[in-house]
Scaffold this motif. Structure first.
Motif, PDB file in Angstrom:
ATOM      1  N   ALA A  18       0.687  -1.057   0.108  1.00 36.42           N
ATOM      2  CA  ALA A  18      -0.056  -0.001  -0.146  1.00 36.42           C
ATOM      3  C   ALA A  18       0.770   1.290   0.024  1.00 36.42           C
ATOM      4  O   ALA A  18       0.227   2.603  -0.284  1.00 36.42           O
ATOM      5  N   THR A  19       1.985   1.193   0.400  1.00 29.96           N
ATOM      6  CA  THR A  19       2.837   2.342   0.341  1.00 29.96           C
ATOM      7  C   THR A  19       4.128   2.084  -0.534  1.00 29.96           C
ATOM      8  O   THR A  19       4.420   0.932  -0.771  1.00 29.96           O
TER       9      THR A  19
ATOM     10  N   LYS B 255       4.646   5.098  -8.858  1.00 26.88           N
ATOM     11  CA  LYS B 255       3.814   5.723  -7.686  1.00 26.88           C
ATOM     12  C   LYS B 255       2.658   6.436  -8.678  1.00 26.88           C
ATOM     13  O   LYS B 255       2.920   7.230  -9.271  1.00 26.88           O
ATOM     14  N   SER B 256       1.301   6.112  -8.371  1.00 22.62           N
ATOM     15  CA  SER B 256       0.138   6.853  -8.809  1.00 22.62           C
ATOM     16  C   SER B 256      -0.328   8.020  -8.071  1.00 22.62           C
ATOM     17  O   SER B 256      -0.696   7.759  -6.563  1.00 22.62           O
TER      18      SER B 256
ATOM     19  N   VAL C 221      -7.422   3.728  -1.908  1.00 20.20           N
ATOM     20  CA  VAL C 221      -6.044   4.114  -1.347  1.00 20.20           C
ATOM     21  C   VAL C 221      -5.315   3.076  -1.317  1.00 20.20           C
ATOM     22  O   VAL C 221      -5.597   1.899  -0.627  1.00 20.20           O
ATOM     23  N   GLY C 222      -3.929   3.032  -1.730  1.00 20.61           N
ATOM     24  CA  GLY C 222      -2.854   1.991  -1.397  1.00 20.61           C
ATOM     25  C   GLY C 222      -3.110   0.937  -2.734  1.00 20.61           C
ATOM     26  O   GLY C 222      -2.135   0.208  -2.745  1.00 20.61           O
TER      27      GLY C 222
ATOM     28  N   SER D  81      -5.296  -3.008  -5.633  1.00 21.98           N
ATOM     29  CA  SER D  81      -5.420  -3.576  -4.169  1.00 21.98           C
ATOM     30  C   SER D  81      -4.270  -3.168  -3.606  1.00 21.98           C
ATOM     31  O   SER D  81      -3.155  -2.879  -4.077  1.00 21.98           O
ATOM     32  N   HIS D  82      -4.350  -3.265  -2.364  1.00 20.19           N
ATOM     33  CA  HIS D  82      -3.322  -3.103  -1.302  1.00 20.19           C
ATOM     34  C   HIS D  82      -2.165  -3.933  -1.140  1.00 20.19           C
ATOM     35  O   HIS D  82      -1.312  -3.976  -0.170  1.00 20.19           O
ATOM     36  N   ASN D  83      -2.376  -5.044  -2.076  1.00 24.77           N
ATOM     37  CA  ASN D  83      -1.490  -6.256  -2.138  1.00 24.77           C
ATOM     38  C   ASN D  83      -1.165  -6.655  -3.531  1.00 24.77           C
ATOM     39  O   ASN D  83      -0.884  -8.031  -3.639  1.00 24.77           O
TER      40      ASN D  83
END
Length: 155
Positions: free
Chosen positions: A26-27, A44-45, A95-96, A127-129
């Motif tokens: 996510a980061t 990075k978006s 977000v992420g 997705s965050h993963n």
């Protein structure tokens, strides 16, 4: 939202290239650690409001920051990031997991010149993963609503 990205990638025959992880991406830092690459290799978006309160999405090298003067010169307005609440509404992604794939129709996607020094980058996939390894040419080809290259980051 990863399902939307996979469906989007299906039309290009690359849905199977999407990477899913047990850990968060996510980061920029988490993504680099999880993927096993440098932070600069993460695509990075960054999402901003345009003059009509729609979204301008700029994809940059993971280590770069927006240069406000360059941004204003390029887009004719101050760089104002989307609020956390507006990110999913305006981009189509949480977000992420924001990425330039399977975005809302009125999102304008730009790639920053900072990406051109890379052979490969890893953008998120909704997705965050998740992530996908793409060459810069592939990123340009597969970016949804691609509007062109810009130079809006600090050198």
């Amino acid at each position: 939202m990863i399902d939307n990205v996979k469906k989007y990638f299906d039309k290009f025959g690359i849905a199977d290239k999407v990477l899913e992880f047990d850990k968060s991406t996510a980061t920029i830092e988490l993504a680099a650690m999880t993927i096993g690459c440098e932070t600069r290799d993460i695509a990075k978006s960054l999402s901003f409001y345009d003059k009509d309160n729609n979204c301008i999405m700029v994809i940059t090298d993971g280590d770069k920051k927006i240069n406000n003067k360059k941004y204003k010169t390029t887009f004719g307005l101050k760089a104002k990031m989307l609020s956390l609440e507006d990110v999913p509404l305006l981009t189509g992604h949480e977000v992420g997991g924001v990425c330039p794939f399977a975005v809302k129709d009125d999102v304008k996607v730009y790639l920053d010149e900072s990406l051109k020094s890379h052979e490969y980058v890893y953008p998120a996939c909704g997705s965050h993963n998740s992530a996908i390894k793409l060459t810069i040419e592939e990123l340009e080809k597969y970016a949804d609503n691609f509007n062109g290259w810009v130079d809006v980051t600090n050198d």
